[in-house]
Design a protein around this motif. Structure first.
Motif, PDB file in Angstrom:
ATOM      1  N   MET A 123       0.825  -1.205   0.000  1.00 35.39           N
ATOM      2  CA  MET A 123       0.000   0.000   0.000  1.00 35.39           C
ATOM      3  C   MET A 123       0.863   1.262   0.000  1.00 35.39           C
ATOM      4  SD  MET A 123      -3.296   0.061  -0.160  1.00 35.39           S
ATOM      5  CE  MET A 123      -3.423  -1.163  -1.419  1.00 35.39           C
ATOM      6  N   GLN A 172       3.342   1.945  -1.646  1.00 39.10           N
ATOM      7  CA  GLN A 172       3.700   2.392  -2.986  1.00 39.10           C
ATOM      8  C   GLN A 172       2.707   3.434  -3.502  1.00 39.10           C
ATOM      9  OE1 GLN A 172       3.433  -0.873  -5.657  1.00 39.10           O
ATOM     10  NE2 GLN A 172       1.495  -1.579  -4.895  1.00 39.10           N
ATOM     11  N   TRP A 173       1.450   3.282  -3.101  1.00 36.13           N
ATOM     12  CA  TRP A 173       0.438   4.220  -3.608  1.00 36.13           C
ATOM     13  C   TRP A 173       0.600   5.588  -2.978  1.00 36.13           C
ATOM     14  CZ3 TRP A 173      -1.350   3.025  -7.950  1.00 36.13           C
ATOM     15  CH2 TRP A 173      -1.571   1.684  -8.298  1.00 36.13           C
ATOM     16  N   GLU A 198       3.484   6.986  -4.798  1.00 33.48           N
ATOM     17  CA  GLU A 198       3.064   7.263  -6.169  1.00 33.48           C
ATOM     18  C   GLU A 198       2.218   8.538  -6.222  1.00 33.48           C
ATOM     19  OE1 GLU A 198       3.162   5.803 -10.146  1.00 33.48           O
ATOM     20  OE2 GLU A 198       4.361   5.606  -8.346  1.00 33.48           O
ATOM     21  N   GLY A 199       1.323   8.649  -5.244  1.00 31.45           N
ATOM     22  CA  GLY A 199       0.473   9.835  -5.204  1.00 31.45           C
ATOM     23  C   GLY A 199       1.281  11.085  -4.985  1.00 31.45           C
ATOM     24  N   ALA A 204       3.359  12.189  -8.046  1.00 29.85           N
ATOM     25  CA  ALA A 204       2.645  12.825  -9.154  1.00 29.85           C
ATOM     26  C   ALA A 204       2.595  14.343  -9.000  1.00 29.85           C
ATOM     27  CB  ALA A 204       1.230  12.265  -9.237  1.00 29.85           C
ATOM     28  N   LYS A 237     -16.912  13.791 -15.747  1.00 29.75           N
ATOM     29  CA  LYS A 237     -16.097  12.868 -14.967  1.00 29.75           C
ATOM     30  C   LYS A 237     -14.689  13.419 -14.771  1.00 29.75           C
ATOM     31  CE  LYS A 237     -17.544   8.256 -15.903  1.00 29.75           C
ATOM     32  NZ  LYS A 237     -17.280   7.082 -16.746  1.00 29.75           N
ATOM     33  N   GLY A 282     -11.336  14.527 -11.511  1.00 27.58           N
ATOM     34  CA  GLY A 282      -9.953  14.073 -11.565  1.00 27.58           C
ATOM     35  C   GLY A 282      -8.991  15.116 -11.028  1.00 27.58           C
ATOM     36  N   PRO A 283      -7.725  14.739 -10.902  1.00 24.61           N
ATOM     37  CA  PRO A 283      -6.743  15.640 -10.304  1.00 24.61           C
ATOM     38  C   PRO A 283      -6.552  16.938 -11.085  1.00 24.61           C
ATOM     39  CG  PRO A 283      -5.876  13.420 -10.466  1.00 24.61           C
ATOM     40  CD  PRO A 283      -7.161  13.434 -11.209  1.00 24.61           C
ATOM     41  N   ASP A 335     -11.942   3.761 -14.647  1.00 23.95           N
ATOM     42  CA  ASP A 335     -13.221   3.321 -14.071  1.00 23.95           C
ATOM     43  C   ASP A 335     -13.038   2.076 -13.205  1.00 23.95           C
ATOM     44  OD1 ASP A 335     -14.463   5.368 -15.294  1.00 23.95           O
ATOM     45  OD2 ASP A 335     -15.344   4.194 -16.919  1.00 23.95           O
ATOM     46  N   LEU A 387      -9.757   2.250  -5.330  1.00 19.27           N
ATOM     47  CA  LEU A 387      -8.313   2.464  -5.215  1.00 19.27           C
ATOM     48  C   LEU A 387      -8.047   3.875  -5.743  1.00 19.27           C
ATOM     49  CD1 LEU A 387      -5.769   0.959  -4.348  1.00 19.27           C
ATOM     50  CD2 LEU A 387      -5.478   0.213  -6.684  1.00 19.27           C
ATOM     51  N   VAL A 433      -5.832   6.380  -5.401  1.00 22.82           N
ATOM     52  CA  VAL A 433      -4.600   6.916  -5.988  1.00 22.82           C
ATOM     53  C   VAL A 433      -4.435   6.400  -7.413  1.00 22.82           C
ATOM     54  CG1 VAL A 433      -2.117   7.127  -5.726  1.00 22.82           C
ATOM     55  CG2 VAL A 433      -3.565   7.040  -3.714  1.00 22.82           C
ATOM     56  N   ALA A 434      -4.680   5.112  -7.591  1.00 20.51           N
ATOM     57  CA  ALA A 434      -4.549   4.554  -8.933  1.00 20.51           C
ATOM     58  C   ALA A 434      -5.558   5.201  -9.875  1.00 20.51           C
ATOM     59  CB  ALA A 434      -4.763   3.047  -8.896  1.00 20.51           C
ATOM     60  N   SER A 463      -6.730   8.166  -9.660  1.00 20.59           N
ATOM     61  CA  SER A 463      -6.243   9.510  -9.974  1.00 20.59           C
ATOM     62  C   SER A 463      -5.113   9.454 -10.991  1.00 20.59           C
ATOM     63  CB  SER A 463      -5.761  10.207  -8.700  1.00 20.59           C
ATOM     64  OG  SER A 463      -6.838  10.395  -7.826  1.00 20.59           O
ATOM     65  N   GLN A 464      -4.225   8.477 -10.826  1.00 16.30           N
ATOM     66  CA  GLN A 464      -3.129   8.331 -11.790  1.00 16.30           C
ATOM     67  C   GLN A 464      -3.682   8.111 -13.191  1.00 16.30           C
ATOM     68  OE1 GLN A 464       0.388   8.043 -10.972  1.00 16.30           O
ATOM     69  NE2 GLN A 464      -0.256   8.911  -9.028  1.00 16.30           N
ATOM     70  N   LEU A 481       1.876   2.055 -14.086  1.00 18.93           N
ATOM     71  CA  LEU A 481       0.664   1.930 -13.271  1.00 18.93           C
ATOM     72  C   LEU A 481       0.256   0.470 -13.179  1.00 18.93           C
ATOM     73  CD1 LEU A 481      -1.739   3.368 -11.826  1.00 18.93           C
ATOM     74  CD2 LEU A 481      -2.886   3.396 -14.036  1.00 18.93           C
ATOM     75  N   HIS A 493       2.300  -1.404 -10.697  1.00 12.79           N
ATOM     76  CA  HIS A 493       1.863  -1.152  -9.324  1.00 12.79           C
ATOM     77  C   HIS A 493       0.566  -1.890  -9.015  1.00 12.79           C
ATOM     78  CE1 HIS A 493       4.921   1.596  -8.150  1.00 12.79           C
ATOM     79  NE2 HIS A 493       4.653   2.461  -9.125  1.00 12.79           N
ATOM     80  N   LEU A 494      -0.340  -1.876  -9.980  1.00 11.38           N
ATOM     81  CA  LEU A 494      -1.645  -2.496  -9.736  1.00 11.38           C
ATOM     82  C   LEU A 494      -1.523  -3.996  -9.512  1.00 11.38           C
ATOM     83  CD1 LEU A 494      -4.013  -0.668 -12.248  1.00 11.38           C
ATOM     84  CD2 LEU A 494      -4.082  -0.574  -9.767  1.00 11.38           C
ATOM     85  N   THR A 547       0.684  -5.622  -8.250  1.00 16.36           N
ATOM     86  CA  THR A 547       1.293  -6.020  -6.976  1.00 16.36           C
ATOM     87  C   THR A 547       0.440  -5.563  -5.787  1.00 16.36           C
ATOM     88  OG1 THR A 547       2.621  -4.024  -7.047  1.00 16.36           O
ATOM     89  CG2 THR A 547       3.663  -6.037  -7.835  1.00 16.36           C
ATOM     90  N   THR A 548      -0.735  -5.039  -6.075  1.00 15.04           N
ATOM     91  CA  THR A 548      -1.620  -4.613  -4.988  1.00 15.04           C
ATOM     92  C   THR A 548      -2.668  -5.690  -4.765  1.00 15.04           C
ATOM     93  OG1 THR A 548      -1.290  -2.345  -5.677  1.00 15.04           O
ATOM     94  CG2 THR A 548      -3.118  -2.756  -4.184  1.00 15.04           C
ATOM     95  N   SER A 552      -5.003  -6.153  -2.560  1.00 12.53           N
ATOM     96  CA  SER A 552      -6.391  -5.781  -2.264  1.00 12.53           C
ATOM     97  C   SER A 552      -7.148  -5.459  -3.550  1.00 12.53           C
ATOM     98  CB  SER A 552      -6.432  -4.575  -1.327  1.00 12.53           C
ATOM     99  OG  SER A 552      -5.897  -3.449  -1.972  1.00 12.53           O
TER     100      SER A 552
END
Lengths: 246, 712, 540
Positions: free
Chosen positions: A1, A3-4, A7-8, A11, A124, A128-129, C294, C301, C303-304, C306-307, C363, C366-367, C369-370, C372
Motif C-alpha cells: 500500500m 507504494q500508492w 506514487e500519489g 505525481a 467525470k 480528476g486531479p 473506471d 483504489l 490513488v490509482a 487519480s493516476q 501503473l 503497481h496495480l 502487486t496490490t 487488495s
C-alpha cells in the motif's frame, strides 16, 4: 500500500489554477467560432456550411449561436475564408438562483438524458486531479435528494423524460438546473424528433446553459461557479479577435 | 393464608369455566374464556404478588394420595414469582382469546377449546404450587397433555399432527427423566414431600447430585426448549393457535426453568460449580443457536419460537453464572446473576406473549405469517404495529424497553467473572459472554427484520394489501403488555427488590441491597453509614439524593465493606432525560423549520417507472448476509437448483429451493431417529408371522423364567 | 524496429463479399451453418427497400485479407455439402431475404445464432416484424411504459418529426421475473444511479448478497439516430456517426466514412489512411485509459484512479492540441480527413503518447502487486470462452475470454495491414484478464503509433468525394469496445435511405449477465467497469 502513497506524492500537484488564474495549457478547450465582420458572399457561404444553423448574419456581421455549435469545424476547415475562431472556455450563460448559502458547498446530481458520452466524460474529468472540483466545494451527489444542482447532459430523450422529471422533483428547493452541452441546449445533431426532445428546456426549467459539443471541463466548472454566483456569465458576443484554426 | 384463598378462587373459577363450557353456545365460548379466564388469572396474580411481596411461605395439605403420601400445595416466594408472571400472561391471553378465537368458529369446536384451556390453566398453576413429588408429577403430566391437545387444536392439518406428536414424544421423555430425578431425591430423603427432600438436600453425595442435575436439566430442559432438546419448539409454535403460543412461550417454557431451579437450587442447594458451568454453556449455546435460526426464519411464529429458545438460553446462562458464583462463595454476585435470570424470564413472558399476539393478529387479519409476503402493515394495522414494535424493541434489548435491563444485568454479571479464581471457569464465562454479545447483536437484526419486513415498506402480497386492524378486545391486551414492557424497562429499581425477595429461599442472599443502593429505598441517606455513602461519592449518586424522587439508579458493587462501584444504570432517570431530549429536539427542529415549506414527493427510486413491491427487500434477502456468514453452522441443503430454457438459450425459469435443517436436528434428532428406526427394524424381524416361531418364543420365555426361579 | 512492407498501396488483394439470396425456410439452416463454420455475426440489417423487406444477415470471416472489395451474388444458398468451399474463400457473406412488405413474419435464428437475439428483438420493436420461435419479443428499444406496442418508427411511413398524436403506454408492464426461490426479489438499479453514470437500468434478481440473474434494460437514451439519418447527405451522416457515441467518435466515424467511400467508390489517399490509423489508436489508448480509470475507481483504489485520470486528461489535452478537438470530432470526412497535421506536431504527439504508455505500464506494475485490488478482480465476473463465443462477444471482453477476434486483423481496413502489432489475448475471462487485455492493447496502440509516424506517406489527406451514387455498403472498424459495423444504403438522390449501426456495446451488453450473475452485489460495479460498456453506443 505504501507504494500508492509514494506514487500519489510523486505525481505532484496537477490541478489547474482556474478560477484564480486562467488556464493556458494546450488542448483544454476546442474553442468556438466567434462573431466577426465578413464579406457578404463569404458570410453566406459560411452560413450555408453550418449543419446546425449556429451561424447567422445580423446587419452584415457573422453572429454565432454557441448553443447550436457542434464542433464540426466546417466553418474553418475546407472553407476559403474561415470564420473567426476563439479559444477560451468561459461560455456558460444564465444566472445562479441558489443564493448565498450554497456558495462554498454545492451538491450536484448528474443526469444523463441521452448523452453521447462525451459530455458525461468531461464531467467525470472534473473529479480528476487536473480539475478537482472538490477544492471549490462542489460535490457529486449519488442522489437528487441531497443535490442542489441538477446537471443534465444529453438532448433529453423521450424515455429518460420520466426519470429526469422524477429526479428534479426529488430535489429540495432551492434547486438549479444546469444544461451541459449543445445537445442539452438545442438538441445538437439530433435536433428534435419523436424520441428526443431537442434540448432539455422542453422538460425542465433551465437556469444555466453551457454550450460546447462537448463543453470542456473548464466550461462546466465555469457554469458551476456561475450557478453559485462566483463567476460572471459569458459575454453576449465573443470578440472577433480570434485565432485562426488550421 | 390469604394467598391460598386467592389460589382456591382461581381453581374454582377454572373448574367453573370447564363446567360451563359445554352448556354455553359455541360463539359465546370465547367470551367465557375471556371473562372466567380473566377473573381466574386476576386471582392468581393477587396470590402470586402476595406471596412474592410478603416473602412468606404458605402451605396447605390437601389430603392423602392413593400411595399414602400427603398431597401438599405450598406457595413460597419462588413459586410466587412464577405464579405472578403466569397470572399476567393468563390474564392477557384470556382477554385476547375473546377476539382471536372467532377465526375458529365454524371450523373447530370452541367448547373443547374452552375445557382444555381451563384445564391447562389449572394444571400449570398446580405445577407451581405442588409441594410433593407425586402431585408435582401428576400436575406436570396433566400440563403436558393439555398443552399437547391445545397445540394440536387445528388437528385437521397434517403438519400440526406431526409437530404435536414430536412435542408429546419429547415431552414425555423429558417427564420420565425429571421423574427419575425427583424419585431419586425422594428415595434419598425417604419421603415424597419437598420439605423432607429439602432437609436432606445438603447431605447428598456428589454422584447423586450430578445424576439428579443431569436428569433434571435434560428433563425440564425439554420444556424450556434448551439445546439440544429444543427440536419440538419451533415446530409446535407455528402449529398452535396464537393464544396457545403465547401460553407456551410465556408460561410453559418458564415451567422448565422453574423445574430446574426448584430441583437444583431449592431442593438440592448447590455445592458443585460443575453444574453451573454446564448450565452456563448450555444456555449460551441455546441463546446463540436460538437467535441464529430466528434470524433466518421467515414464518413470524417460527421466528418467535427460535427467539424463545434464545431467551431461555440467556436466562439459563444467568442461572448457571448464579450457581457458579453461589458455589464459589460470591453470594452477592450469585444473587445478581439469579435476579438477572428471573428478570429475563419475567421480561420474556411479557414481550413474547405480546409478540405472539401480534403475530396471531397479523395472521388473522393480514392472512399470512410469512414475512416474505407481508409488508406495509403499519398503514393498515397501526396499533398492532406500535405494540409489535414495542415488543420487538424490548426483545432486542433496546433501552428503555424491558429486555435491556435484564440482558444488561446478565452481561454485567458475566463480566464479574473476574472475581473468580479458576481460569477454566473464567474461560467458560468468557465464551458465554461472547456468545451472548453475538446473540444480542443478532437479536437486533432479527427483530429489525421481523418488524421492518412485516410492517414497513410496501405490501408484498394481495393479502397484506387488504389487511385490516384487529378489534379492540385484541388490541387492549397487547397494549397492556406493551405498557408493561416499558414499565419493566424503566423501573428495574422496583422489580429487582421484588425479585430479590424470591431469591432468599434459593440464593441465600438478596440482590436488592447489592444492586439498588439504599439511597432511594431506605429513606434518608443520613440514615446510612457514612462509609457507604463515601463509596458512592465518585459516582455522583448522592447528587440527586434530596431532589430526585423515588428510585432510579441501579448500581452494582461487590458488596461488603469497600463497595467499589463497577457499573451503574439509571433507566428511570434516563427515561426522563430521553423524553426531554427527544421532545426538546423535536421542539427546536420544529421552531427552526417553522418558516420552511414542506414538500412531499415520492421516494427516490433511481428514476424507474414504478417502484413495485417486488423491488423491495424481502425478509429472506434481509437476513441473507447472516446466512452467508454462518454458512458453516447453517449448512443449507440445496433441494432444487434448475434452469429452464426455451429455444436452446433463453432462460424462462431459475428454480432454487434450499433448506436449513436445524443443527440439532441434523446432529441429534436425525441420528436418534435413525437408531430408533434401526432398533424397531430389528424388533420387527421377530414378527414374521410363522406360528412355530411364536411357539418357540413362548417356550423360550418359559425356560428363561424357570431358569431364574431355579437360580433363586 | 521492423518495418513491414507497405502493402496497402499496391491494392493487389481482394476482399470477397458474397451475397446469398435465401428463402425464409432455409434461413436458419444457412445461418447456423455459417455460425458453425466460425463466421462472426455482424448483425441483422432490416430494410424497407423498393416495396420489399430486405433482411440482411451479415457474417464476416475471422481471417480476411482486406483490400479491394469484390462482390459475388448467389441466387440461392449452396447445398450443405458446398458450404465448406464457400466459407473458406469468402470474407463476408450476407444472407439476404427479400420478401413482399405484406410478409411480416420470419423465422428466428436466435436459437442457432444466439448473437442475433437482440438484433431480432430490435427489428421486431422498430419494424414490427415477427420472428417466429423467438421467445422474448416486445419491450426492447421502445419501452412499453412510454410507447404502445405496434408502433414501428423505422418503417418508411413513420414520420420521425411528427410524433404519433396518440400514446398508449402499457402501465401494467412489469419486469419479467424468472427466479423462483422463496424470498427472491428484484433489485432495481438506475436509470439514474451512482455518481456520474450513463442511464441504464438493471434489474437484479436475488435473494440478497448474490446476483442470481442480471437483466440490463437499455434504450433509455434512444435518440432514433438511424431514423433521423434517413434522407441526409453523406457528410451530414458522418456528423451523426461521430456524435452518437462521443467517447469512440473516431472509430464510428471511420466505419461510417469507409462505408460511404465504398458506396462512392472513393479510395482515400495513403496519408489519410495512415493518419486515420494513428487517430484511431490514439482514441483507443484514451478510451482504454478511461476504462482502466473506471476499474480503479470501482475498486475504490483512489490513488490509482487519480493516476489513470491524469493520463486520461493528458491524452484528451493531447488530442485537443493536436487535432483541435478533445474527442476527435470533425476530423473525418468522406474521402479522407478534414485537416492535415505537421510532421513535427505528430512526432511530438507520438512521443507524448509513448511517454503516457510508459507511465500506464508503470501503473499496471503497481496495480498487479496490490493484492487488495487483485482480490476484487481475480475470479470475479467470469465469462468462459465457450459462452463468449456463443454470445458473439467482441472486443477486449472477448479477447479476455480467449477469442482472438479483432477486425484490424480479421478484416483489415485503413492501413492496419501495414503494421506489426499483437492482438493481446487472455484465457481466464475474469475481471483481471479484461484489465490485462486493456493494458496490453494500450501498449499496442502506442506501438502502432510509433510505427505509423515513421512511415507516414506524403501527399494530400483528402480526395474529393462526389455525391454518392445509389448503392449500399458496410463499413467496419475495431472500435475501442470491439467490432463495429455501419451499413449505409443510399438512394437515387444520394441520400441515405437506411443507416444501421451494429455496435460493440450492443453485442457485449447482450452477454453482460454472464459475468454479473452468481457474484455478489459488491462485485457488480466492478464487473460493470471491466466490461467498459457504453449505453450511448447501444441505444443510438
Amino acid at each position: 500500500m505504501t507504494q500508492w502513497v509514494l506514487e500519489g506524492l510523486r505525481a505532484g500537484i496537477r490541478t489547474t489554477r482556474y478560477p484564480f488564474a486562467p488556464e493556458t495549457a494546450a488542448g483544454v478547450s476546442p474553442g468556438l467560432p466567434a462573431a466577426g465582420e465578413l464579406a457578404r458572399p463569404d458570410l453566406e457561404r459560411l452560413i450555408a456550411r453550418c449543419p446546425t444553423a449556429a451561424l447567422a448574419s445580423a446587419d452584415g456581421r457573422l453572429v454565432v449561436d454557441a448553443r447550436r455549435c457542434v464542433h464540426c469545424f466546417r466553418c474553418v476547415r475546407g472553407s476559403d475564408t474561415p470564420a473567426p475562431w476563439q479559444g477560451g472556455y468561459e461560455w456558460a450563460t444564465g444566472e445562479g438562483t441558489l443564493g448565498k448559502t450554497f456558495t462554498r458547498s454545492l451538491h450536484i446530481r448528474v443526469v444523463d438524458a441521452g448523452d453521447c458520452g462525451a459530455c458525461l466524460h468531461e464531467v467525470k474529468q472534473l473529479a480528476g486531479p487536473y480539475y478537482s472540483l472538490h477544492r471549490l466545494g462542489f460535490f457529486i451527489s449519488p442522489t437528487p435528494r441531497q443535490a442542489d444542482v441538477l446537471l443534465v447532459v444529453g438532448p433529453g430523450t423521450d424515455q429518460m423524460r420520466e426519470a429526469l422529471t422524477k429526479a428534479y422533483k426529488a430535489m429540495p428547493t432551492p434547486r438549479t438546473v444546469i444544461a451541459v452541452g449543445t445537445c442539452a441546449l438545442s438538441g445538437g445533431v439530433f435536433g428534435s424528433n419523436f424520441a428526443c426532445g431537442g434540448g432539455i428546456s422542453s422538460i425542465l426549467p433551465v437556469d444555466v446553459e453551457v454550450p460546447g459539443n462537448p463543453p470542456p471541463p473548464l466550461a462546466i466548472l465555469h457554469a458551476l461557479l456561475l450557478a453559485t454566483g462566483r463567476a460572471a456569465p459569458a459575454a453576449k458576443e465573443r470578440q472577433t479577435a480570434g485565432e485562426r484554426m488550421p | 393464608m390469604i394467598a391460598m384463598a386467592w389460589t382456591g378462587a382461581f381453581f374454582a373459577l377454572c373448574a367453573l369455566g370447564m363446567l360451563l363450557a359445554p352448556f354455553v353456545p359455541q360463539r359465546r365460548n370465547p367470551l367465557l374464556v375471556a371473562i372466567a379466564g380473566a377473573l381466574a388469572s386476576a386471582c392468581l396474580c393477587v396470590a402470586g404478588a402476595y406471596a412474592l411481596l410478603s416473602g412468606r411461605t404458605v402451605d396447605t395439605t390437601l389430603g392423602l394420595s392413593p400411595l399414602g403420601s400427603t398431597i401438599r400445595f405450598s406457595l413460597d416466594p419462588l413459586s410466587g414469582v412464577f405464579v405472578l408472571i403466569t397470572g399476567i400472561v393468563f390474564l392477557a391471553t384470556s382477554v385476547f382469546s375473546a377476539g382471536y378465537l372467532q377465526r375458529y368458529l365454524d371450523h373447530y369446536s370452541l367448547k373443547v377449546f374452552t375445557v382444555l384451556y381451563f384445564g391447562l390453566l389449572a394444571a400449570i398453576a398446580a405445577v407451581l404450587l405442588a409441594s410433593d413429588v407425586l402431585s408435582f408429577l401428576v400436575a406436570w403430566e396433566l400440563m403436558s397433555i393439555g398443552c399437547y391437545l391445545l397445540v394440536n387444536f387445528e388437528h385437521r392439518r397434517d403438519e400440526n399432527i406431526r409437530a404435536g406428536y414430536l412435542m408429546l414424544a419429547m415431552g414425555e421423555a423429558g417427564t420420565l427423566a425429571a421423574a427419575v430425578a425427583l424419585l431419586l431425591l425422594a428415595n434419598a430423603a425417604g419421603s415424597l414431600g419437598f420439605e423432607a427432600i429439602r432437609m436432606n438436600g445438603t447431605r447428598l453425595a456428589d454422584g447423586l447430585r450430578w445424576t439428579v442435575f443431569v436428569l433434571s436439566v435434560a428433563g425440564f430442559g425439554v420444556k424450556a426448549g434448551l439445546v439440544p432438546v429444543n427440536s419440538w419448539l419451533p415446530r409446535a409454535h407455528p402449529a398452535a393457535p396464537a393464544n396457545v403460543s403465547a401460553l407456551l412461550s410465556g408460561v410453559i417454557l418458564n415451567l422448565g426453568i422453574y423445574g430446574i431451579v426448584r430441583v437444583n437450587l431449592d431442593l438440592v442447594p448447590p455445592r458443585l460449580a460443575g453444574p453451573g458451568i454446564v448450565l452456563l454453556l448450555v444456555g449460551a449455546i441455546s441463546a446463540f443457536l436460538g437467535i441464529l435460526y430466528a434470524v433466518t426464519a421467515n414464518d413470524m411464529k417460527t421466528l418467535l419460537a427460535h427467539s424463545s429458545i434464545e431467551n431461555m438460553g440467556i436466562a439459563t446462562t444467568a442461572l448457571g453464572a448464579g450457581v457458579v458464583f453461589a458455589t464459589t462463595g460470591h453470594q452477592a454476585l450469585a444473587a445478581i446473576a439469579l435476579v438477572a435470570a428471573f428478570y429475563q424470564l419475567a421480561n420474556h413472558s411479557v414481550y413474547k406473549a405480546l409478540l405472539f399476539f401480534g403475530a396471531g393478529t397479523v395472521d388473522a387479519y393480514a392472512g399470512t405469517r410469512d414475512l416474505d409476503h407481508l409488508g406495509g402493515l403499519i398503514h393498515r394495522m397501526p396499533w398492532t404495529a406500535l405494540f409489535f414494535l414495542i415488543g420487538s424493541l424490548s426483545i432486542a434489548a433496546i433501552y428503555p424497553f424491558s429486555g435491556f435491563s435484564s440482558e444488561w444485568l446478565t452481561l454485567q454479571a458475566l463480566l464479574r467473572s473476574a472475581e473468580l479464581s479458576s481460569n477454566l471457569v473464567k474461560t467458560a464465562f468468557a465464551f458465554a459472554g461472547v456468545a451472548l454479545a453475538l446473540t444480542a447483536a443478532l437479536a437486533v437484526t432479527c427483530f429489525v427484520k421481523a418488524f421492518a419486513m412485516g410492517f414497513l415498506g410496501m405490501p408484498r402480497s394481495p393479502a397484506a394489501e387488504e389487511a385490516r386492524e384487529a378489534p379492540r378486545s385484541m388490541l387492549a391486551p397487547m397494549g397492556a403488555l406493551a405498557a408493561l414492557c416499558v414499565l419493566l424497562g424503566i423501573l428495574p429499581t422496583f422489580v429487582i427488590p421484588a425479585l430479590g425477595g424470591a431469591l432468599k429461599s434459593v440464593g441465600g442472599a438478596s440482590a436488592a441491597h447489592t444492586l439498588v443502593p439504599p439511597f432511594f429505598s431506605h429513606g434518608r441517606p443520613s440514615a446510612l453509614p457514612a462509609k457507604f455513602i463515601a463509596d458512592f461519592h465518585d459516582l455522583g449518586a448522592q447528587v440527586g439524593q434530596d431532589i430526585v424522587p423515588g428510585r432510579g439508579l441501579v448500581v452494582l458493587h461487590r458488596g461488603g465493606a469497600d463497595n467499589p462501584v463497577v457499573f451503574a444504570m439509571a433507566t428511570s432517570y434516563g427515561f426522563v432525560v430521553l423524553i426531554l431530549l427527544l421532545g426538546g429536539t423535536a421542539f427546536v427542529v420544529r421552531r427552526l423549520t417553522a418558516a420552511r415549506r414542506v414538500m412531499r414527493e415520492e421516494q427516490w427510486d433511481g428514476g424507474v417507472h414504478q417502484l413495485l413491491p417486488e423491488m423491495t427487500y424481502t425478509a429472506t434477502g434481509f437476513s441473507n448476509p447472516v446466512r452467508v456468514i454462518f454458512d458453516a453452522i447453517l449448512r443449507p441443503r440445496t433441494v432444487e437448483d434448475t434452469q429452464e430454457t426455451v429455444a436452446q438459450h433463453f432462460r424462462v425459469a431459475i428454480v432454487r429451493t434450499r433448506e436449513h435443517p436445524h443443527l440439532v436436528d441434523r446432529l441429534v434428532l436425525d441420528v436418534l431417529t435413525a437408531w430408533m428406526a434401526g432398533a424397531a427394524g430389528l424388533l420387527a424381524r421377530m414378527h414374521h408371522g410363522k406360528l412355530n416361531a411364536y411357539v418357540a418364543y413362548v417356550l423360550g420365555t418359559l425356560v428363561l423364567f424357570l431358569g431364574i426361579a431355579a437360580l433363586r | 524496429m521492423e518495418i513491414p512492407v507497405q502493402r496497402h498501396a499496391q491494392c493487389s488483394r481482394r476482399s470477397l463479399h458474397f451475397e446469398i439470396d435465401c428463402q425464409p425456410q432455409r434461413l436458419v439452416q444457412v445461418c447456423s451453418a455459417l455460425s458453425r463454420a466460425g463466421f462472426g455475426f455482424a448483425g441483422l440489417i432490416v430494410e424497407e427497400w423498393q416495396r420489399q423487406w430486405w433482411l440482411r444477415y451479415a457474417f464476416h470471416s475471422l481471417s480476411g485479407s482486406g483490400g479491394k472489395i469484390l462482390r459475388r451474388t448467389l441466387a440461392e444458398p449452396p447445398e450443405p455439402a458446398d458450404f465448406a468451399p464457400l466459407c473458406s474463400s469468402a470474407d463476408w457473406i450476407d444472407v439476404l431475404i427479400r420478401q413482399p412488405l405484406t410478409r411480416t413474419s420470419y423465422p428466428s435464428i436466435s436459437s442457432e445464432v444466439l448473437a442475433a437475439d437482440w438484433h431480432e428483438r430490435e427489428a421486431e420493436d422498430l419494424f414490427e416484424l415477427t420472428f417466429e420461435g423467438h421467445p422474448r419479443l416486445g419491450d426492447f428499444v421502445l419501452h412499453d411504459v412510454a410507447w404502445q406496442e405496434g408502433l414501428a418508427p423505422m418503417r418508411k411511413d413513420f414520420n420521425a418529426h411528427t410524433p404519433p398524436s396518440e400514446r398508449r403506454p402499457n402501465p401494467a408492464w412489469r419486469p419479467q421475473r424468472i427466479v423462483h426461490e422463496p424470498g427472491s426479489f428484484l433489485m432495481p438499479i438506475g436509470p439514474i444511479y451512482g455518481g456520474v453514470s450513463e442511464s441504464v437500468h438493471f434489474t437484479l434478481e436475488t435473494v440478497g448478497e448474490d446476483v442470481i440473474r442480471a437483466l440490463p434494460r437499455l434504450f433509455y437514451k434512444y435518440r432514433a439516430v438511424e431514423k433521423i439519418a434517413e434522407g441526409r447527405a453523406a457528410p451530414d451522416l458522418l456528423l451523426l456517426a461521430e456524435r452518437f457515441n462521443g467517447i469512440a467518435a473516431f472509430a464510428h466515424g471511420l466505419a461510417c466514412a469507409q462505408a460511404i467511400e465504398t458506396v462512392a467508390g472513393v479510395e482515400p489517399p495513403a496519408r489519410a489512411l495512415t493518419l486515420r490509423v494513428m487517430l484511431a489508436e490514439l482514441e483507443r489508448l484514451r478510451h482504454h485509459t478511461g476504462t482502466i480509470h473506471d476499474i480503479c475507481e470501482s475498486t475504490a483504489l483512489t490513488v490509482a484512479a487519480s493516476q489513470a485520470a491524469i493520463l486520461e486528461e493528458e491524452l484528451l489535452r493531447l488530442s485537443g492540441s493536436l487535432t483541435g478537438h478533445r474527442y476527435l470530432f470533425g476530423l473525418l470526412m468522406p474521402g479522407g480527413l478534414s485537416r492535415d497535421f505537421e510532421q513535427h506536431s505528430l512526432a511530438d504527439a507520438v512521443r507524448a503518447v509513448q511517454d503516457i504508455a510508459r507511465r500506464l505500464t508503470q501503473l499496471e506494475r503497481h496495480l498487479v502487486t496490490t493484492s487488495s485490488f487483485l482480490d476484487r478482480l481475480e475470479e470475479v465476473g467470469i465469462v468462459t470462452p465457450a459462452l463468449a463465443r456463443t454470445y458473439g462477444l467482441v472486443g477486449p471482453v472477448a479477447r479476455a475470454s480467449g477469442l482472438a477476434c479483432d477486425l484490424r486483423r480479421a478484416q483489415p481496413y485503413a492501413a492496419y495491414d501495414a503494421y506489426t502489432f499483437d492482438i493481446p489475448q487472455e484465457q481466464d475471462g475474469d475481471g483481471y484478464a479484461r484489465l490485462r487485455v486493456l493494458f496490453a492493447e494500450a501498449r499496442q496502440a502506442s506501438r502502432i503509433l510509433g510505427q505509423a509516424v515513421n512511415m507516414l506517406p506524403d501527399g494530400p489527406v483528402c480526395v474529393a468525394c462526389p455525391d454518392i451514387p445509389p448503392g449500399a455498403a458496410l463499413g467496419w472498424s475495431e472500435a475501442p469496445v470491439g467490432a463495429t459495423f455501419h451499413w449505409i444504403h443510399a438512394d437515387e438522390q444520394g441520400r441515405v435511405s437506411r443507416y444501421h449501426i451494429m455496435s460493440p456495446s450492443f453485442a457485449n451488453w447482450h452477454g453482460f449477465h454472464l459475468a454479473a450473475e452468481k457474484f455478489a452485489f459488491q462485485d457488480f460495479p466492478i464487473i460493470l467497469a471491466t466490461f467498459g460498456l457504453s449505453a450511448a453506443e447501444t441505444d443510438r
